[in-house]
Design a protein around this motif. Structure first.
Motif, PDB file in Angstrom:
ATOM      1  N   PRO A  66       0.836  -1.205   0.000  1.00 65.61           N
ATOM      2  CA  PRO A  66       0.000   0.000   0.000  1.00 65.61           C
ATOM      3  C   PRO A  66       0.870   1.255   0.000  1.00 65.61           C
ATOM      4  CG  PRO A  66       0.101  -0.914   2.200  1.00 65.61           C
ATOM      5  CD  PRO A  66       0.887  -1.846   1.305  1.00 65.61           C
ATOM      6  N   GLY A  67       0.222   2.405   0.003  1.00 68.65           N
ATOM      7  CA  GLY A  67       0.958   3.667   0.067  1.00 68.65           C
ATOM      8  C   GLY A  67       0.711   4.561  -1.136  1.00 68.65           C
ATOM      9  N   GLY A  68      -0.078   4.082  -2.097  1.00 65.49           N
ATOM     10  CA  GLY A  68      -0.433   4.902  -3.241  1.00 65.49           C
ATOM     11  C   GLY A  68       0.632   4.999  -4.314  1.00 65.49           C
TER      12      GLY A  68
ATOM     13  N   ARG B 266       9.797 -18.050 -21.303  1.00 66.40           N
ATOM     14  CA  ARG B 266      10.384 -17.821 -22.625  1.00 66.40           C
ATOM     15  C   ARG B 266      10.241 -16.352 -22.991  1.00 66.40           C
ATOM     16  NH1 ARG B 266       8.177 -23.095 -25.670  1.00 66.40           N
ATOM     17  NH2 ARG B 266       8.825 -24.602 -24.115  1.00 66.40           N
ATOM     18  N   GLU B 267       9.718 -16.084 -24.189  1.00 62.60           N
ATOM     19  CA  GLU B 267       9.588 -14.680 -24.613  1.00 62.60           C
ATOM     20  C   GLU B 267       8.262 -14.053 -24.208  1.00 62.60           C
ATOM     21  OE1 GLU B 267       8.407 -17.051 -28.395  1.00 62.60           O
ATOM     22  OE2 GLU B 267       9.657 -17.363 -26.626  1.00 62.60           O
ATOM     23  N   TYR B 268       7.414 -14.779 -23.473  1.00 60.70           N
ATOM     24  CA  TYR B 268       6.095 -14.277 -23.066  1.00 60.70           C
ATOM     25  C   TYR B 268       6.165 -13.757 -21.640  1.00 60.70           C
ATOM     26  CZ  TYR B 268       5.215 -17.053 -27.144  1.00 60.70           C
ATOM     27  OH  TYR B 268       5.287 -17.570 -28.411  1.00 60.70           O
ATOM     28  N   GLU B 269       5.567 -12.615 -21.433  1.00 56.10           N
ATOM     29  CA  GLU B 269       5.721 -11.926 -20.158  1.00 56.10           C
ATOM     30  C   GLU B 269       4.391 -11.382 -19.668  1.00 56.10           C
ATOM     31  OE1 GLU B 269       9.302  -9.316 -19.538  1.00 56.10           O
ATOM     32  OE2 GLU B 269       7.712  -7.797 -19.581  1.00 56.10           O
ATOM     33  N   CYS B 270       4.188 -11.452 -18.354  1.00 56.47           N
ATOM     34  CA  CYS B 270       3.019 -10.852 -17.714  1.00 56.47           C
ATOM     35  C   CYS B 270       3.519  -9.840 -16.700  1.00 56.47           C
ATOM     36  CB  CYS B 270       2.189 -11.922 -17.013  1.00 56.47           C
ATOM     37  SG  CYS B 270       0.772 -11.241 -16.111  1.00 56.47           S
ATOM     38  N   SER B 271       2.983  -8.629 -16.792  1.00 59.25           N
ATOM     39  CA  SER B 271       3.300  -7.578 -15.829  1.00 59.25           C
ATOM     40  C   SER B 271       2.017  -7.130 -15.157  1.00 59.25           C
ATOM     41  CB  SER B 271       3.937  -6.370 -16.520  1.00 59.25           C
ATOM     42  OG  SER B 271       5.176  -6.727 -17.074  1.00 59.25           O
ATOM     43  N   PHE B 272       2.056  -7.024 -13.830  1.00 62.67           N
ATOM     44  CA  PHE B 272       0.939  -6.530 -13.048  1.00 62.67           C
ATOM     45  C   PHE B 272       1.375  -5.218 -12.414  1.00 62.67           C
ATOM     46  CE2 PHE B 272      -1.367  -6.568  -8.848  1.00 62.67           C
ATOM     47  CZ  PHE B 272      -2.622  -6.294  -9.362  1.00 62.67           C
ATOM     48  N   THR B 273       0.729  -4.130 -12.826  1.00 59.84           N
ATOM     49  CA  THR B 273       1.040  -2.790 -12.317  1.00 59.84           C
ATOM     50  C   THR B 273      -0.153  -2.324 -11.511  1.00 59.84           C
ATOM     51  OG1 THR B 273       2.420  -2.353 -14.247  1.00 59.84           O
ATOM     52  CG2 THR B 273       1.661  -0.439 -12.992  1.00 59.84           C
ATOM     53  N   TYR B 274       0.121  -1.751 -10.342  1.00 60.81           N
ATOM     54  CA  TYR B 274      -0.970  -1.358  -9.452  1.00 60.81           C
ATOM     55  C   TYR B 274      -0.527  -0.234  -8.521  1.00 60.81           C
ATOM     56  CZ  TYR B 274       1.668  -3.574  -5.783  1.00 60.81           C
ATOM     57  OH  TYR B 274       2.668  -3.862  -4.903  1.00 60.81           O
TER      58      TYR B 274
ATOM     59  N   PHE C 271      -7.271  -1.087  -0.857  1.00 58.54           N
ATOM     60  CA  PHE C 271      -8.089  -0.409  -1.854  1.00 58.54           C
ATOM     61  C   PHE C 271      -7.180  -0.077  -3.022  1.00 58.54           C
ATOM     62  CE2 PHE C 271     -10.204   0.327   2.152  1.00 58.54           C
ATOM     63  CZ  PHE C 271     -11.508  -0.006   1.849  1.00 58.54           C
ATOM     64  N   PHE C 272      -7.487  -0.651  -4.174  1.00 58.36           N
ATOM     65  CA  PHE C 272      -6.670  -0.430  -5.356  1.00 58.36           C
ATOM     66  C   PHE C 272      -7.145   0.843  -6.058  1.00 58.36           C
ATOM     67  CE2 PHE C 272      -5.855  -4.759  -4.410  1.00 58.36           C
ATOM     68  CZ  PHE C 272      -4.584  -5.015  -4.884  1.00 58.36           C
ATOM     69  N   THR C 273      -6.228   1.772  -6.239  1.00 63.19           N
ATOM     70  CA  THR C 273      -6.570   2.991  -6.972  1.00 63.19           C
ATOM     71  C   THR C 273      -6.396   2.785  -8.467  1.00 63.19           C
ATOM     72  OG1 THR C 273      -4.338   3.840  -6.606  1.00 63.19           O
ATOM     73  CG2 THR C 273      -6.037   4.515  -5.042  1.00 63.19           C
TER      74      THR C 273
ATOM     75  N   ASP D 140     -10.955   4.467 -14.913  1.00 64.09           N
ATOM     76  CA  ASP D 140     -11.027   5.619 -14.005  1.00 64.09           C
ATOM     77  C   ASP D 140     -12.472   6.015 -13.755  1.00 64.09           C
ATOM     78  OD1 ASP D 140      -8.304   6.004 -13.557  1.00 64.09           O
ATOM     79  OD2 ASP D 140      -8.069   7.211 -15.362  1.00 64.09           O
ATOM     80  N   GLY D 141     -12.808   6.215 -12.486  1.00 67.40           N
ATOM     81  CA  GLY D 141     -14.142   6.666 -12.123  1.00 67.40           C
ATOM     82  C   GLY D 141     -15.187   5.572 -12.088  1.00 67.40           C
ATOM     83  N   LYS D 142     -14.860   4.372 -12.565  1.00 63.37           N
ATOM     84  CA  LYS D 142     -15.823   3.259 -12.589  1.00 63.37           C
ATOM     85  C   LYS D 142     -15.387   2.098 -11.700  1.00 63.37           C
ATOM     86  CE  LYS D 142     -18.395   5.002 -15.946  1.00 63.37           C
ATOM     87  NZ  LYS D 142     -19.790   5.314 -15.821  1.00 63.37           N
ATOM     88  N   PHE D 143     -14.076   1.925 -11.524  1.00 61.77           N
ATOM     89  CA  PHE D 143     -13.527   0.819 -10.745  1.00 61.77           C
ATOM     90  C   PHE D 143     -13.828   1.025  -9.259  1.00 61.77           C
ATOM     91  CE2 PHE D 143      -9.485  -0.868  -8.703  1.00 61.77           C
ATOM     92  CZ  PHE D 143      -9.946  -2.173  -8.625  1.00 61.77           C
ATOM     93  N   SER D 144     -14.346  -0.024  -8.609  1.00 64.42           N
ATOM     94  CA  SER D 144     -14.787   0.058  -7.210  1.00 64.42           C
ATOM     95  C   SER D 144     -13.655  -0.044  -6.197  1.00 64.42           C
ATOM     96  CB  SER D 144     -15.808  -1.046  -6.927  1.00 64.42           C
ATOM     97  OG  SER D 144     -15.163  -2.318  -6.994  1.00 64.42           O
ATOM     98  N   ALA D 145     -12.411  -0.162  -6.637  1.00 55.62           N
ATOM     99  CA  ALA D 145     -11.218  -0.233  -5.790  1.00 55.62           C
ATOM    100  C   ALA D 145     -11.052  -1.586  -5.106  1.00 55.62           C
ATOM    101  CB  ALA D 145     -11.181   0.902  -4.759  1.00 55.62           C
ATOM    102  N   GLN D 146     -11.877  -2.571  -5.435  1.00 58.43           N
ATOM    103  CA  GLN D 146     -11.777  -3.910  -4.847  1.00 58.43           C
ATOM    104  C   GLN D 146     -11.261  -4.885  -5.898  1.00 58.43           C
ATOM    105  OE1 GLN D 146     -12.471  -4.637  -1.534  1.00 58.43           O
ATOM    106  NE2 GLN D 146     -12.583  -2.405  -1.449  1.00 58.43           N
ATOM    107  N   LEU D 147     -10.173  -5.579  -5.574  1.00 56.42           N
ATOM    108  CA  LEU D 147      -9.594  -6.554  -6.483  1.00 56.42           C
ATOM    109  C   LEU D 147      -9.080  -7.722  -5.659  1.00 56.42           C
ATOM    110  CD1 LEU D 147      -8.820  -6.989  -9.526  1.00 56.42           C
ATOM    111  CD2 LEU D 147      -6.553  -6.127  -8.905  1.00 56.42           C
ATOM    112  N   SER D 148      -9.418  -8.948  -6.062  1.00 58.14           N
ATOM    113  CA  SER D 148      -8.885 -10.134  -5.386  1.00 58.14           C
ATOM    114  C   SER D 148      -8.222 -11.096  -6.369  1.00 58.14           C
ATOM    115  CB  SER D 148      -9.976 -10.872  -4.616  1.00 58.14           C
ATOM    116  OG  SER D 148     -10.967 -11.355  -5.493  1.00 58.14           O
ATOM    117  N   LYS D 149      -8.545 -10.954  -7.664  1.00 56.80           N
ATOM    118  CA  LYS D 149      -7.964 -11.838  -8.673  1.00 56.80           C
ATOM    119  C   LYS D 149      -8.106 -11.203 -10.047  1.00 56.80           C
ATOM    120  CE  LYS D 149      -9.934 -15.863  -9.023  1.00 56.80           C
ATOM    121  NZ  LYS D 149     -10.405 -17.245  -9.192  1.00 56.80           N
ATOM    122  N   LEU D 150      -7.133 -11.497 -10.903  1.00 57.44           N
ATOM    123  CA  LEU D 150      -7.173 -11.046 -12.287  1.00 57.44           C
ATOM    124  C   LEU D 150      -6.613 -12.177 -13.140  1.00 57.44           C
ATOM    125  CD1 LEU D 150      -6.575  -7.618 -13.582  1.00 57.44           C
ATOM    126  CD2 LEU D 150      -5.180  -9.397 -14.577  1.00 57.44           C
TER     127      LEU D 150
END
Length: 166
Positions: free
Chosen positions: A40-42, A52-60, A97-99, A145-155
């Motif tokens: 946390p901390g914003g 291999r050459e496939y990559e997943c990045s999670f930015t939050y 709370f995910f911004t 932006d403006g629609k996301f409820s700030a709650q995330l548990s899985k993607l």
């Protein structure tokens, strides 16, 4: 409504195909699960994992509470045509709370993606976010932006690789 049901059926079909393609005992060069801290901390943070050459990045960015342990799993199908990425909190509900959030799959075009939150009631499973809370692009899944409820548990996202037959 029929169109939305058709999209759901197609998305479920892709997910089932992927689950059937990637066996549970898949070799470590095809699947990987890694633990990481969501802080946390914003401040914007990114966690990345690759096969291999496939990559997943999670930015939050998130607020409230203390660090939480999350997991990221990436997998590549036996025929190298599908790459998957899942990010989740193994304990279920996140108290942060995910911004903002964004998952990006490099080297693929997303065929299926969904984001989930978990209700406060004990024993309930993940609930999909409302479609207006996030967008799915060719290679990204991003909060709105403006629609996301700030709650995330899985993607979860599954992308078709640009693998060509010889």
């Amino acid at each position: 409504m029929a169109t939305q049901n058709n999209v759901c059926a197609v998305n479920l079909a892709f997910l089932l195909v992927f689950v059937l393609i990637v066996p549970v005992d898949a070799s470590s060069d095809r699947t990987k699960t890694v633990e990481f801290n969501v802080k946390p901390g914003g401040v914007v943070h990114t966690f990345t994992e690759a096969i291999r050459e496939y990559e997943c990045s999670f930015t939050y960015a998130s607020q409230g509470g203390t660090n939480e342990q999350w997991l990221m799993s990436v997998g590549l199908s036996d025929d190298d045509r599908l790459f998957s990425c899942s990010v989740w909190r193994p304990q279920g509900k996140s108290y942060l709370f995910f911004t903002q959030f964004k998952a990006e799959l490099k080297g693929t075009k997303i065929e299926y993606a969904n984001a989930y939150s978990q209700t406060a009631a004990a024993g309930q499973s993940d609930m999909p976010l409302k479609p207006e809370e996030f967008t799915i692009g060719d290679s990204t899944v991003t909060h709105r932006d403006g629609k996301f409820s700030a709650q995330l548990s899985k993607l979860t996202a599954i992308g078709r690789t640009r693998h060509d037959e010889l």
